[in-house]
Design an enzyme around this catalytic site. Structure first.
Site, PDB file in Angstrom:
ATOM      1  N   GLY A 354       3.275  -4.412  -2.482  1.00 58.08           N
ATOM      2  CA  GLY A 354       1.939  -4.935  -1.953  1.00 58.08           C
ATOM      3  C   GLY A 354       0.842  -4.195  -2.249  1.00 58.08           C
ATOM      4  O   GLY A 354      -0.250  -4.467  -2.707  1.00 58.08           O
ATOM      5  N   GLU A 391      -2.427   0.618   4.911  1.00 56.02           N
ATOM      6  CA  GLU A 391      -2.583   1.657   3.992  1.00 56.02           C
ATOM      7  C   GLU A 391      -3.552   2.606   4.353  1.00 56.02           C
ATOM      8  O   GLU A 391      -3.514   3.770   4.287  1.00 56.02           O
ATOM      9  CB  GLU A 391      -2.999   1.223   2.635  1.00 56.02           C
ATOM     10  CG  GLU A 391      -2.090   0.003   1.864  1.00 56.02           C
ATOM     11  CD  GLU A 391      -0.653   0.176   1.941  1.00 56.02           C
ATOM     12  OE1 GLU A 391      -0.166   1.390   2.033  1.00 56.02           O
ATOM     13  OE2 GLU A 391       0.239  -0.717   1.786  1.00 56.02           O
TER      14      GLU A 391
HETATM   15  N1  BES Z   1       4.079   2.789   0.448  1.00 50.38           N
HETATM   16  C1  BES Z   1       4.312   1.498   0.441  1.00 50.38           C
HETATM   17  C2  BES Z   1       4.323   1.236  -1.013  1.00 50.38           C
HETATM   18  C3  BES Z   1       5.645   0.876  -1.371  1.00 50.38           C
HETATM   19  C4  BES Z   1       6.678   0.197  -1.247  1.00 50.38           C
HETATM   20  C5  BES Z   1       5.905   2.276  -2.456  1.00 50.38           C
HETATM   21  C6  BES Z   1       7.842   0.398  -1.888  1.00 50.38           C
HETATM   22  C7  BES Z   1       6.909   2.141  -3.093  1.00 50.38           C
HETATM   23  C8  BES Z   1       7.990   1.440  -2.573  1.00 50.38           C
HETATM   24  C9  BES Z   1       3.002   0.933   1.077  1.00 50.38           C
HETATM   25  O1  BES Z   1       2.558   1.635   2.201  1.00 50.38           O
HETATM   26  C10 BES Z   1       3.550  -0.189   1.793  1.00 50.38           C
HETATM   27  O2  BES Z   1       4.406  -0.312   2.591  1.00 50.38           O
HETATM   28  N2  BES Z   1       3.051  -1.494   1.436  1.00 50.38           N
HETATM   29  C11 BES Z   1       3.570  -2.826   1.759  1.00 50.38           C
HETATM   30  C12 BES Z   1       2.566  -3.432   2.601  1.00 50.38           C
HETATM   31  C13 BES Z   1       2.456  -3.274   4.194  1.00 50.38           C
HETATM   32  C14 BES Z   1       1.320  -4.218   4.746  1.00 50.38           C
HETATM   33  C15 BES Z   1       3.910  -3.569   4.533  1.00 50.38           C
HETATM   34  C16 BES Z   1       4.017  -3.744   0.596  1.00 50.38           C
HETATM   35  O3  BES Z   1       3.878  -2.984  -0.514  1.00 50.38           O
HETATM   36  O4  BES Z   1       4.405  -4.599   0.776  1.00 50.38           O
HETATM   37 ZN    ZN Z   2       3.493   1.714   3.986  1.00 58.08          ZN
END
Ligand code: BES
Ligand code: ZN
Length: 968
Positions: A354, A391
């Site tokens: 996301g 984020e």
């Molecule tokens: N650190 C993650 C992104 C990520 C997810 C990197 C999976 C590698 C593998 C980011 O902080 C995150 O958690 N993003 C979420 C959104 C959040 C609002 C729950 C996402 O990508 O859905």
């Molecule tokens: Zn995250």
């Protein structure tokens, strides 16, 4: 011959010549041509110069070079610690030209030698290093270059290691305590695989454009540049990016100057300021011809910009308003200023997750950052707000202080998932985030954590596949839930101060969960918070054991006392649980009330003594008692039948005497207890009758998702007609109250409630709802550019209903609007509504489109389409057949480290409830076993779910039908 790409036109031949000039004698022509042809990476290309496949210098030994998944069994994937990085100079030139997509790179790493060694082991994947360019010299002695052995460059493709060995003849060694610089040139492939440094594509005025963007977390920085790719090997970074004159380049730090590329007219190097010490997974690069929207930051010390495709510029407004406010909120919350001079947030057309919290350059999927005032819904706004807050919370919790290793990933993601509610509440109070927490996270994750195949929040992981697998609801939702519980029993003040102490004492470093527990225990002592034991002892019961308890409250009405006991809440118990030796008892912080004026509290212990607990409560025998006030604890509550009945009466007579969150809790607990066989369905279903009077969003949300389960079980049975009638009965008063039309200036949650009410009313067959939906859609079809006909908040339901009731033309119209739309969130709504069709051939067409790169559906959305078709009860089996038939292709679209496969399997199997379906699912797992890496747990969880469902049908289906027959 001319080709157009990324906004500039160059002749292919000339571009190639220029490339050669740039890289000089970088690498053999054959290998370069291979790369420029943009093919999948061949293991054979990674030779050691003698034509033999590269092998590990020391630690490999599995011998299965082309089966990287098998490496999971090889636990030793960590880098040796003989040398550690101090600083990187990374220079990258992403070639954004069709047919030539590649990365030309140079990296120079200052390292510190901790133990004498004759080799440097670092990470690299799908990269070819020019062996002649590899240099090692001792710092302060630039003349003294150490000799690299003539066959000294080894690739261990299994381990994703690059091993550089010094020449044994010269007896060169790196000496303990000395610092060295390692530098090399390399080429990489600029793929469309959404990881490492990759390319994303979009159209502007009908012309195809390319951008380069990175996604490093968790283990893909090694695809962009050779590096020590582990979270606790922090270093500083100085980045230089090459770009065409029409593009901009961005990285974690601000631009300091730009220089012209030698002998490359029209190309420039952008030089960025050196970073603070940070982990490799947070490094970010972007080269794109995007526009910038500068945010008003008030009197903040940093700049804040939003970037998007030029034609999406007007959709960046919302993010530019809330971004700086939330960042300032977290500065105050953590009591630590944001340490970088700028923050950039950018919307990427093709993005796997996301969003990603890269320090100072946060990347987002378009739907998670862009918001169109006219075309996006309240849910879209909520999504943007939630993701931005999440984020931004990571900028402190994760970036400033980072987990030592991925085993503690939950701490990062769980904390950000908790803090996102605080940041969001600050900027969008109308969405009542602290109420919504219980349905969106707590209750949601309970349904997964009630399976035997759940896992503890803290899991030991090694291989990249295992690491990717833990980015799941347990790390996020359960992580957030137990942190919220912790904040509640410590008290807000102690929690916040402890957190600040923890962050300050570990800034620019790493931590494990125990470090946080220590900081909080210390602060609890300072603030004289009374706890039954240390924070670690309490929290270990929640992080090291899987699942959660159900606390049973049995009242003794005559002497105002209750007896309490806890046991693990399982949807279904199989032999596996009886063999599990874990003692499933937790430190449970209990709270209770009889009037929502005064709240009592106590603890259940994790030892055997915790099994039974007597408590006297100030309740009259005719007065209900409610435990787990505002559902701050991660457990379910069951009562004796008299107390349940008194709660039911209270709900029927004056439900607002019970808090909004507890009404949601009562709906969710009672229906789930019934599903697990711990409460009779009669009691649970009777409680839902109060919903006829409910007008708050969160209790409805809780009830509808639990009732949704019953609906999905019964949708292909003869009892479904009666069930629909019951649902219509409870939803119609709400539907009549909120209506179809949005009122000016109404609460955002009211709008969301309407979205739910209309969606349920239409899908349960409310005639008024269906005819209004069908009519509005017909009006829209007659006047496609008119955006005032259907509110964005109802567009999903209206489109879904009209397509379900309609034919090919309705579906085609939605497809055309999808193709024409410039707003990603509108596209997402249209795409999922299109799967509401009841024509099998249309559903088949959608499944095919999902994998066809020319269909207009992006790779990032393919999994969603397959899942959406699977949620349609007609499409469920079609999707299952599809994934079985197209298994090989699917694996290509979703490489092993891409978690979408888990989502698809879960979506398909979530409502399986017949013997045959279960059998086929088990067979599927057996047939595809070696291709399931990264989705093994999800598959096992799906099998568990299917077993539960089958059991539910046996035990409960008839009971529900009997109840419905009695009532209607
Ligand atoms: N650190 C993650 C992104 C990520 C997810 C990197 C999976 C590698 C593998 C980011 O902080 C995150 O958690 N993003 C979420 C959104 C959040 C609002 C729950 C996402 O990508 O859905
Ligand atoms: Zn995250």
């Amino acid at each position: 011959m001319k080709t157009t790409s990324g906004g500039y036109v160059v002749s292919k031949c000339r571009a190639l010549l220029l490339l050669f000039a740039f890289i000089g004698s970088l690498i053999a022509v054959g290998v370069l041509v291979y790369f420029l042809a943009d093919r999948p990476y061949p293991a054979a290309a990674l030779t050691n110069g003698n034509g033999a496949a590269a092998s590990a210098s020391s630690s490999s030994g599995s011998g299965k070079k082309d089966q990287p998944h098998d490496m999971a069994s090889n636990k030793n994937v960590r880098l040796p610690r003989a040398v550690l990085p101090i600083h990187y100079d990374v220079r990258l030139f992403p070639v954004l030209e069709k047919g030539n997509f590649s990365i030309l790179g140079h990296v120079s790493i200052d390292i510190q030698c901790k133990m004498e060694t004759d080799r440097i082991v670092l990470h690299s994947a799908d990269i070819v290093v020019d062996p002649k360019s590899v240099k090692v010299f001792e710092q302060g002695k630039p003349g003294k270059t150490l000799m690299v052995a003539s066959d000294g460059i080894h690739y261990d493709t299994d381990m994703e290691f690059l091993v550089i060995r010094l020449c044994p003849k010269h007896k060169d060694k790196l000496a303990k305590g000395a610092n060295y610089t390692l530098s090399m040139n390399y080429v990489g492939n600029l793929t469309d695989q959404l990881r490492g440094l990759y390319r994303s594509t979009y159209k502007e005025d009908g012309v195809e454009k390319y951008i380069a963007v990175s996604q490093m977390e968790p283990t893909d920085a090694r695809r962009a540049f050779p590096c020590f790719d582990e979270p606790n090997m922090k270093a500083t970074f100085t980045v230089t990016l090459g770009r065409h004159r029409d593009m901009i380049a961005l990285s974690n730090m601000p631009l300091i100057n730009t220089t012209q590329m030698e002998s490359m007219e029209g190309f420039y190097w952008d030089h960025f300021a050196p970073s603070v010490p940070m982990s490799t997974y947070l490094v970010a690069f972007v080269v794109a011809n995007f526009t910038q929207v500068e945010a008003d930051v008030g009197n903040a010390t940093w700049k804040f910009n939003i970037y998007a495709r030029p034609s999406a510029r007007n959709q960046a407004q919302y993010a530019s308003e809330i971004g700086p406010k939330i960042q300032a909120f977290f500065e105050d919350y953590f009591q630590i200023p944001f340490p970088l001079p700028k923050q950039d947030m950018i919307a990427i057309p093709d993005f796997a997750a996301g969003a990603m919290e890269n320090w100072g350059l946060i990347t987002y999927r378009e739907t998670a950052l862009l918001y169109d005032e006219k075309k996006s819904s309240v849910s879209n706004k909520e999504r943007v707000c939630e993701v931005v807050a999440h984020e931004l919370a990571h900028q402190w919790f994760g970036n400033l202080v980072t987990m030592d290793w991925w085993t503690d990933l939950w701490l990062n993601e769980g904390f950000a998932s908790y803090a996102e509610y605080l940041g969001s509440q600050h900027v969008e109070p109308g969405l009542k985030w602290l109420q919504q927490f219980v349905t969106r996270d707590l209750q949601d994750v309970m349904s997964l954590d009630a399976l035997e195949s759940s896992h503890p929040i803290s899991v030991v992981v090694h291989h990249p596949n295992e690491i990717n697998e833990i980015f799941d609801r347990i790390s996020y939702g359960k992580g957030a839930t137990i942190i919220r519980m912790l904040a509640a029993f410590l008290g807000e003040k102690t929690f916040r101060q402890g957190l600040t102490n923890y962050l300050k004492s570990r800034q620019y470093g790493n931590a494990v969960q125990d470090d946080l527990w220590d900081a909080l225990t210390k602060q609890a002592k300072v603030n004289k918070v009374s706890l039954p034991t240390g924070v670690k002892q309490i929290m270990d019961t929640w992080t090291l054991k899987m699942g959660f308890p159900v606390v049973t409250v049995t009242r003794e009405y005559e002497n105002s006392s209750v007896s309490l006991s806890q046991e693990r809440f399982l949807m279904q118990r199989s032999n596996a649980s009886s063999q599990d030796k874990t003692v499933y008892l937790w430190w449970v912080p209990l709270t209770y009330t009889t009037d929502f004026q005064t709240v009592g509290s106590t603890w259940l212990a994790d030892g055997q003594t915790g099994k039974k607990h007597e408590l006297s409560i100030p309740a009259d025998k005719n007065q209900w008692v409610i435990f787990n006030v505002d559902q701050m604890g991660y457990y379910r509550i069951n009562y004796d039948s008299k107390n349940w009945q008194m709660i039911g009466q209270q709900l029927m007579t004056n439900h607002s005497a019970i808090s909004v969150i507890n009404r949601a809790q009562i709906m969710d607990d009672s229906l789930n207890l019934a599903e697990a066989g711990l409460l009779d369905y009669e009691t649970a279903l009777n409680l839902t009758r109060y919903l006829e009077q409910e007008t708050d969003y969160v209790p409805w949300d809780a009830a509808l998702s639990s009732l949704g389960y019953i609906s999905s079980m019964m949708s292909r049975t003869s009892g479904y007609g009666l069930l629909k009638k019951h649902f219509r009965t409870i939803i119609t008063p709400l539907y009549n109250l909120v209506g179809f039309d949005q009122k000016v200036g109404e609460d955002l949650l009211m709008t969301k409630l309407r979205t739910n009410a209309v969606s349920w009313a239409c899908s349960m067959g409310n005639k008024d709802c269906i005819s209004r939906a069908v009519n509005s859609y017909a009006q829209w079809m007659a006047d496609p550019e008119n955006i005032d006909i259907i509110s964005p908040n109802l567009k999903g339901t209206v489109t879904c209903t009209a397509i379900r009731e309609g034919d090919e033309v309705e579906w085609e119209f939605a497809l055309n609007r999808y193709m024409a739309s410039n707003v990603a969130s509108e596209q997402a709504v249209l795409l999922s509504s299109m799967s509401c069709s009841e024509k099998p051939w249309i559903l088949a067409k959608m499944l095919e489109m999902s994998l066809n790169s020319t269909s207009g559906i992006r790779k990032q959305d393919a999994a969603r389409v397959i899942s959406q078709v699977a949620y349609n009860s007609l499409g469920r089996y079609m999707s299952f057949n599809f994934i079985r038939d197209k298994w090989t292709e699917l694996r290509k679209v979703f490489p092993s480290t891409f978690s979408s496969m888990s989502g698809i399997i879960k979506a398909v199997a979530t409502s399986f409830n017949t013997e045959l379906e279960l059998k086929e699912l088990i067979q599927f797992r057996e047939e595809k076993s070696e291709g399931l890496s990264g989705a093994e747990r999800a598959t096992q969880q799906s099998i568990d779910r299917a077993k539960n469902n089958l059991n539910w049908m046996r035990q409960n289906y008839q009971k529900v039908v009997d109840w419905l027959q009695r009532v209607y």
